[in-house]
Design a protein around this motif. Structure first.
Motif, PDB file in Angstrom:
ATOM      1  N   LYS A   1      70.881  11.374  16.499  1.00 20.42           N
ATOM      2  CA  LYS A   1      69.826  11.351  17.506  1.00 20.42           C
ATOM      3  C   LYS A   1      70.324  11.670  18.914  1.00 20.42           C
ATOM      4  O   LYS A   1      69.563  12.177  19.740  1.00 20.42           O
ATOM      5  CB  LYS A   1      69.138   9.982  17.486  1.00 20.42           C
ATOM      6  CG  LYS A   1      68.365   9.735  16.199  1.00 20.42           C
ATOM      7  CD  LYS A   1      67.440   8.535  16.312  1.00 20.42           C
ATOM      8  CE  LYS A   1      68.173   7.247  16.109  1.00 20.42           C
ATOM      9  NZ  LYS A   1      67.252   6.084  16.033  1.00 20.42           N
ATOM     10  N   THR A   2      71.591  11.391  19.224  1.00 18.32           N
ATOM     11  CA  THR A   2      72.109  11.664  20.569  1.00 18.32           C
ATOM     12  C   THR A   2      72.176  13.157  20.850  1.00 18.32           C
ATOM     13  O   THR A   2      71.767  13.638  21.908  1.00 18.32           O
ATOM     14  CB  THR A   2      73.507  11.037  20.747  1.00 18.32           C
ATOM     15  OG1 THR A   2      73.452   9.648  20.395  1.00 18.32           O
ATOM     16  CG2 THR A   2      73.976  11.167  22.185  1.00 18.32           C
ATOM     17  N   THR A   3      72.709  13.913  19.882  1.00 22.40           N
ATOM     18  CA  THR A   3      72.824  15.369  20.041  1.00 22.40           C
ATOM     19  C   THR A   3      71.632  16.117  19.450  1.00 22.40           C
ATOM     20  O   THR A   3      71.502  17.323  19.640  1.00 22.40           O
ATOM     21  CB  THR A   3      74.099  15.877  19.349  1.00 22.40           C
ATOM     22  OG1 THR A   3      74.069  15.483  17.959  1.00 22.40           O
ATOM     23  CG2 THR A   3      75.348  15.298  20.009  1.00 22.40           C
ATOM     24  N   GLU A   4      70.784  15.402  18.689  1.00 20.95           N
ATOM     25  CA  GLU A   4      69.617  15.995  18.025  1.00 20.95           C
ATOM     26  C   GLU A   4      70.030  17.123  17.076  1.00 20.95           C
ATOM     27  O   GLU A   4      69.449  18.204  17.064  1.00 20.95           O
ATOM     28  CB  GLU A   4      68.590  16.497  19.053  1.00 20.95           C
ATOM     29  CG  GLU A   4      68.062  15.390  19.969  1.00 20.95           C
ATOM     30  CD  GLU A   4      66.969  15.879  20.917  1.00 20.95           C
ATOM     31  OE1 GLU A   4      66.808  17.099  21.072  1.00 20.95           O
ATOM     32  OE2 GLU A   4      66.284  15.022  21.488  1.00 20.95           O
ATOM     33  N   THR A   5      71.041  16.840  16.251  1.00 25.48           N
ATOM     34  CA  THR A   5      71.547  17.843  15.319  1.00 25.48           C
ATOM     35  C   THR A   5      71.506  17.324  13.891  1.00 25.48           C
ATOM     36  O   THR A   5      71.448  16.125  13.637  1.00 25.48           O
ATOM     37  CB  THR A   5      72.994  18.250  15.672  1.00 25.48           C
ATOM     38  OG1 THR A   5      73.808  17.059  15.791  1.00 25.48           O
ATOM     39  CG2 THR A   5      73.043  19.021  16.977  1.00 25.48           C
ATOM     40  N   PHE A   6      71.563  18.285  12.939  1.00 21.64           N
ATOM     41  CA  PHE A   6      71.530  17.969  11.512  1.00 21.64           C
ATOM     42  C   PHE A   6      72.959  17.938  10.979  1.00 21.64           C
ATOM     43  O   PHE A   6      73.603  18.984  10.855  1.00 21.64           O
ATOM     44  CB  PHE A   6      70.733  19.021  10.738  1.00 21.64           C
ATOM     45  CG  PHE A   6      69.314  19.232  11.222  1.00 21.64           C
ATOM     46  CD1 PHE A   6      68.654  18.259  11.964  1.00 21.64           C
ATOM     47  CD2 PHE A   6      68.647  20.414  10.944  1.00 21.64           C
ATOM     48  CE1 PHE A   6      67.353  18.449  12.405  1.00 21.64           C
ATOM     49  CE2 PHE A   6      67.340  20.612  11.376  1.00 21.64           C
ATOM     50  CZ  PHE A   6      66.692  19.635  12.110  1.00 21.64           C
TER      51      PHE A   6
ATOM     52  N   ALA B   1      71.571  25.617  10.959  1.00 21.89           N
ATOM     53  CA  ALA B   1      71.519  24.658   9.853  1.00 21.89           C
ATOM     54  C   ALA B   1      70.388  24.965   8.893  1.00 21.89           C
ATOM     55  O   ALA B   1      70.574  25.001   7.668  1.00 21.89           O
ATOM     56  CB  ALA B   1      71.372  23.241  10.408  1.00 21.89           C
ATOM     57  N   LEU B   2      69.203  25.198   9.439  1.00 20.11           N
ATOM     58  CA  LEU B   2      68.056  25.427   8.571  1.00 20.11           C
ATOM     59  C   LEU B   2      68.163  26.752   7.835  1.00 20.11           C
ATOM     60  O   LEU B   2      67.843  26.846   6.644  1.00 20.11           O
ATOM     61  CB  LEU B   2      66.757  25.368   9.378  1.00 20.11           C
ATOM     62  CG  LEU B   2      65.477  25.487   8.533  1.00 20.11           C
ATOM     63  CD1 LEU B   2      65.420  24.389   7.475  1.00 20.11           C
ATOM     64  CD2 LEU B   2      64.242  25.445   9.416  1.00 20.11           C
ATOM     65  N   GLU B   3      68.619  27.805   8.519  1.00 20.78           N
ATOM     66  CA  GLU B   3      68.750  29.100   7.851  1.00 20.78           C
ATOM     67  C   GLU B   3      69.803  29.051   6.744  1.00 20.78           C
ATOM     68  O   GLU B   3      69.623  29.650   5.683  1.00 20.78           O
ATOM     69  CB  GLU B   3      69.086  30.192   8.872  1.00 20.78           C
ATOM     70  CG  GLU B   3      67.941  30.507   9.820  1.00 20.78           C
ATOM     71  CD  GLU B   3      66.631  30.776   9.084  1.00 20.78           C
ATOM     72  OE1 GLU B   3      66.624  31.628   8.166  1.00 20.78           O
ATOM     73  OE2 GLU B   3      65.623  30.123   9.414  1.00 20.78           O
TER      74      GLU B   3
END
Length: 419
Positions: free
Chosen positions: A403-408, A48-50
């Motif tokens: 927040k459950t999966t800690e994903t963007f 995601a960040l890249e």
């Protein structure tokens, strides 16, 4: 040589071919009891960040950015199901799956994180819908294993006449996208994008709509600093909220959480605001970020107890339309676009397919009620202890964080709320 056209609207993961039928539920999804999301979440955050940094740098410093790295990942992961040999190796590295494959025998489980996103009660005030579909030309016979693997993402196949009636097929695919994005994404494939040589279209869509846990009640026009020498008038939303806020001196970053309403057991989605009060060099700031850096900062934010925070931010509505081919090529996916080099033998049992185009459109609307997807800090202490303030009167970054999966799910920046 035939063409595969890949459409990614807003996230995805990676999968392997060898599937144990006992691990697949009746609905076609992987059994959640064997899903190890922690490793997958880290992979998704890196991708995601890249992806964001690549697109943001290309767009330049003055444009708004809205992306759903999640749906782009999902589309590529479905395509990966048919990749073999050097193409598979390149996609494994570009999707950050190399270490995951070394550590996990059941490689197909990468699809399961997307099924976590479907864990929402039908009565929930939160809407998060993922959809994917394979549109195959009537002359193309797809490998049964490929259909099984893409089915793990909830995808089905539909035959269309891409060869003889390309325009009708294009309109049909665009209508499917429109309906599966809350009627927000039109003309994903403009006229001329598909042609008589197109044999397969992979379309993935995500639609999010959320209501603030605490809505904003005060609206007022004010000045927004686009740059050191330019301002614009925007409508600000302001409210005293019971939420989380941190200034992390280790990373010199401020974060504030704006949670959305949901039911117990639902996904927990928040908008993470990242103000930049002291610089207009936003590209330099975000290029220094790493996924581990952001994740650690967000974890610190989530570990804090909610407190009273004064939040003032502009209403905005932004739309992104991106040709993903140069961005994905720069990220290590260049082989998939090269005829005679790309190897998607796993799709149809032949080496006659390559990806001709990859497109991504995204939409995000934020107002006093919530979001649809489609600055100064001051704290003074005297006789009274005033709450922290988050005042977004300059360009800022945001992340829609699950927040459950800690994903963007979505991420981007707002340079000008009026664009």
């Amino acid at each position: 040589m035939n063409w595969i056209v890949v459409a990614c609207i807003f996230v995805a993961g990676l999968v392997v071919r060898d599937v144990n039928p006992a691990e697949i539920t009746a609905g076609g999804f992987i059994d959640e009891t064997i899903c190890r999301t922690a490793d997958l979440a880290e992979i998704h955050r890196k991708f995601a960040l890249e992806l964001y940094k690549e697109v943001s740098a290309s767009e330049g410093a003055n444009k708004n950015v809205v992306l759903s790295p999640a749906i782009v990942n999902m589309g590529l992961s479905m395509l990966f199901m048919g990749a073999t040999n050097d193409t598979k190796k390149a996609m494994t590295e570009a999707l950050y799956l190399k270490h995951f494959y070394e550590m996990n025998e059941e490689k197909h489980e990468i699809a399961c994180i997307f099924n976590e996103y479907r864990n929402i009660d039908s009565n929930s005030p939160l809407t998060l819908e993922l959809a994917s579909k394979l549109f195959a030309d009537s002359t193309l016979t797809l490998d049964e294993t490929f259909l099984t693997l893409t089915g793990l993402f909830g995808s089905k196949m539909e035959k269309v006449d891409l060869h003889n009636d390309t325009e009708s097929a294009r309109n049909h695919i665009n209508n499917w996208v429109y309906k599966n994005t809350g009627n927000r994404i039109e003309e994903l494939f403009p006229s001329g994008t598909l042609n008589s040589l197109t044999r397969l279209v992979l379309a993935s869509a995500i639609y999010f709509k959320g209501t603030w846990k605490e809505p904003f009640t005060t609206l007022k026009n004010g000045s927004f600093d686009i740059s050191e020498n330019e301002t614009t008038t925007v409508t600000y939303m302001s409210e005293k909220l019971n939420t989380r806020y941190i200034y992390d001196s280790e990373y010199d970053i401020e974060l504030a959480e704006l949670p959305y309403k949901s039911l117990p057991g639902d996904l927990q989605v928040s908008m993470i605001l990242i103000p930049s009060y002291y610089t207009f060099d936003y590209l330099a700031t975000e290029q220094q970020w790493t996924s581990g850096y952001l994740h650690k900062a967000i974890n610190k934010l989530m570990a804090k107890e909610p407190e009273t925070v004064r939040v003032k931010m502009p209403k905005f509505e932004i739309f992104g339309d991106y040709d993903m081919k140069p961005h994905l090529s720069a990220m290590g996916f260049e082989k998939i676009f090269q005829p005679g080099v790309a190897n998607f033998y796993g799709i149809n049992g032949q080496r006659d397919l390559f990806v001709d185009s990859a497109v991504h459109k995204a939409f995000l609307k934020v107002d006093e009620k919530g979001s649809e997807a489609a600055g100064a800090f001051g704290a003074s202490v005297g006789f009274l202890s005033l709450p922290p303030q988050v005042v977004l009167h300059k360009p800022f970054h945001y992340i829609l964080y699950e927040k459950t999966t800690e994903t963007f799910l979505f991420m981007g920046r707002v340079m000008n709320p009026n664009l």
